[in-house]
Design a protein around this motif. Structure first.
Motif, PDB file in Angstrom:
ATOM      1  N   PRO A   1       0.813  -1.227   0.000  1.00  0.00           N
ATOM      2  CA  PRO A   1       0.000   0.000   0.000  1.00  0.00           C
ATOM      3  C   PRO A   1       0.842   1.270   0.000  1.00  0.00           C
ATOM      4  CG  PRO A   1      -0.894  -1.597   1.545  1.00  0.00           C
ATOM      5  CD  PRO A   1       0.433  -2.126   1.109  1.00  0.00           C
ATOM      6  N   ALA A   2       1.971   1.257   0.726  1.00  0.00           N
ATOM      7  CA  ALA A   2       2.817   2.448   0.781  1.00  0.00           C
ATOM      8  C   ALA A   2       3.378   2.789  -0.593  1.00  0.00           C
ATOM      9  CB  ALA A   2       3.954   2.246   1.779  1.00  0.00           C
ATOM     10  N   LYS A   3       3.731   1.779  -1.363  1.00  0.00           N
ATOM     11  CA  LYS A   3       4.240   2.023  -2.722  1.00  0.00           C
ATOM     12  C   LYS A   3       3.132   2.558  -3.618  1.00  0.00           C
ATOM     13  CE  LYS A   3       6.097  -2.123  -3.201  1.00  0.00           C
ATOM     14  NZ  LYS A   3       6.224  -2.606  -1.807  1.00  0.00           N
TER      15      LYS A   3
ATOM     16  N   LEU B   1       5.267  12.684   3.499  1.00  0.00           N
ATOM     17  CA  LEU B   1       4.323  12.672   4.609  1.00  0.00           C
ATOM     18  C   LEU B   1       3.231  11.630   4.402  1.00  0.00           C
ATOM     19  CD1 LEU B   1       3.500  13.934   7.278  1.00  0.00           C
ATOM     20  CD2 LEU B   1       2.236  15.682   6.005  1.00  0.00           C
ATOM     21  N   ALA B   2       2.740  11.514   3.159  1.00  0.00           N
ATOM     22  CA  ALA B   2       1.678  10.543   2.877  1.00  0.00           C
ATOM     23  C   ALA B   2       2.159   9.113   3.109  1.00  0.00           C
ATOM     24  CB  ALA B   2       1.189  10.715   1.436  1.00  0.00           C
ATOM     25  N   VAL B   3       3.362   8.800   2.634  1.00  0.00           N
ATOM     26  CA  VAL B   3       3.907   7.450   2.821  1.00  0.00           C
ATOM     27  C   VAL B   3       4.193   7.194   4.301  1.00  0.00           C
ATOM     28  CG1 VAL B   3       5.845   5.917   2.291  1.00  0.00           C
ATOM     29  CG2 VAL B   3       4.846   7.332   0.493  1.00  0.00           C
TER      30      VAL B   3
ATOM     31  N   VAL C   1      -7.413  -4.787  -5.139  1.00  0.00           N
ATOM     32  CA  VAL C   1      -8.279  -5.835  -4.604  1.00  0.00           C
ATOM     33  C   VAL C   1      -7.608  -6.513  -3.416  1.00  0.00           C
ATOM     34  CG1 VAL C   1      -9.234  -8.121  -5.084  1.00  0.00           C
ATOM     35  CG2 VAL C   1      -9.595  -6.256  -6.704  1.00  0.00           C
ATOM     36  N   TYR C   2      -6.314  -6.815  -3.576  1.00  0.00           N
ATOM     37  CA  TYR C   2      -5.577  -7.424  -2.464  1.00  0.00           C
ATOM     38  C   TYR C   2      -5.522  -6.464  -1.272  1.00  0.00           C
ATOM     39  CZ  TYR C   2      -1.635  -8.760   0.421  1.00  0.00           C
ATOM     40  OH  TYR C   2      -0.836  -9.065   1.483  1.00  0.00           O
TER      41      TYR C   2
ATOM     42  N   SER D   1      -7.197  -7.567   2.230  1.00  0.00           N
ATOM     43  CA  SER D   1      -6.292  -7.849   3.346  1.00  0.00           C
ATOM     44  C   SER D   1      -6.501  -6.884   4.502  1.00  0.00           C
ATOM     45  CB  SER D   1      -4.836  -7.803   2.874  1.00  0.00           C
ATOM     46  OG  SER D   1      -4.523  -6.540   2.318  1.00  0.00           O
ATOM     47  N   ILE D   2      -6.719  -5.612   4.199  1.00  0.00           N
ATOM     48  CA  ILE D   2      -6.965  -4.633   5.261  1.00  0.00           C
ATOM     49  C   ILE D   2      -8.248  -4.972   6.008  1.00  0.00           C
ATOM     50  CG2 ILE D   2      -7.631  -2.251   5.721  1.00  0.00           C
ATOM     51  CD1 ILE D   2      -4.703  -2.497   5.409  1.00  0.00           C
TER      52      ILE D   2
END
Length: 251
Positions: free
Chosen positions: A61-63, A81-83, A181-182, A186-187
């Motif tokens: 997600p960070a990428k 900041l967002a990452v 989708v993953y 997953s979250i």
């Protein structure tokens, strides 16, 4: 110093951890990194940058957030900041799993190093399997799993980056959507508290809304504003409904 038998035992558990690459969560994540290759290619990120992101940032997600911020035209500070804010969610995972990995002889530097590999897939898989590993072998087991998972997915991104360009548009589109989708599945599946699910729903609504209102800072505003709003909703609406019960059984 460790004895020869201790080294053999740690090597055994390291190899046992490596075998986790053949688990279902690992296969799902590897397939998602094929989708990430398509996402990086479509976003104009070159192969070297995509490989570097996979190896150093690791959490998928960070990428996605970083590339989304770059494509949206956000400046370096906003991207950073967002990452950073997206990675803060890993802190509770690290805090919960590090005590489970720590043994009597486990050095602190090793635990700090292994924390880099803690992401949703590694955390869920380790939570399910660490109890079956002797405490002194848990750090070695997690090192084998986490390092192998990271290196294999880095290799997948490097190899698939050029391949996805030759895929038919429909196949490339399916692979592209495997990543979100993953992420969504997953979250939601790993959410242990109501505030996480509330924040997730708020984010799904606020993300597209802020993308229209402020496209350069949509992820940042949706993350901070949506997360704060979700906390307030959970704190004053859901948790207020929970009535504490005294030891005598009276509310």
């Amino acid at each position: 110093m460790q004895s020869e038998s201790d080294q053999v035992s740690l090597g055994h558990w390291f190899l046992r951890g490596m075998r986790g690459i053949f688990s279902l969560p690992s296969f799902i994540l590897m397939t998602s990194f094929v989708g990430f290759s398509a996402f990086a290619l479509e976003s104009g990120v070159n192969r070297g940058e995509a490989v570097f992101m996979t190896l150093m940032i690791w959490a998928l997600p960070a990428k996605m957030i970083l590339i989304g911020s770059m494509v949206g035209g956000a400046n370096l500070a906003a991207c950073f900041l967002a990452v950073t804010l997206s990675s803060v969610r890993m802190m509770p995972m690290v805090a919960s799993i590090v005590p489970e990995m720590r043994g009597a002889k486990t050095p602190t530097w090793l635990l700090l190093f292994l924390s880099h590999f803690v992401a949703i897939t590694a955390w869920v898989f380790a939570t399910q399997n660490l109890s079956n590993v002797p405490r002194e072998g848990r750090a070695a087991w997690f090192a084998g799993f986490g390092m192998t998972l990271t290196l294999v997915n880095t290799l997948i991104v490097g190899l698939c980056y050029g391949v996805v360009a030759a895929f038919p548009p429909l196949v490339a589109g399916v692979l592209f959507f495997l990543t979100p989708v993953y992420f969504i599945a997953s979250i939601w599946a790993s959410a242990r508290h109501s505030v996480v699910k509330v924040a997730f729903v708020v984010g799904v609504i606020a993300g597209p809304l802020f993308a229209i209102i402020t496209p350069e800072f949509d992820i940042l505003y949706a993350g901070i504003g949506g997360g704060t709003f979700a906390y307030l909703v959970d704190r004053f609406l859901f948790r207020r409904k929970i009535v504490p019960v005294s030891p005598e059984g009276e509310p």
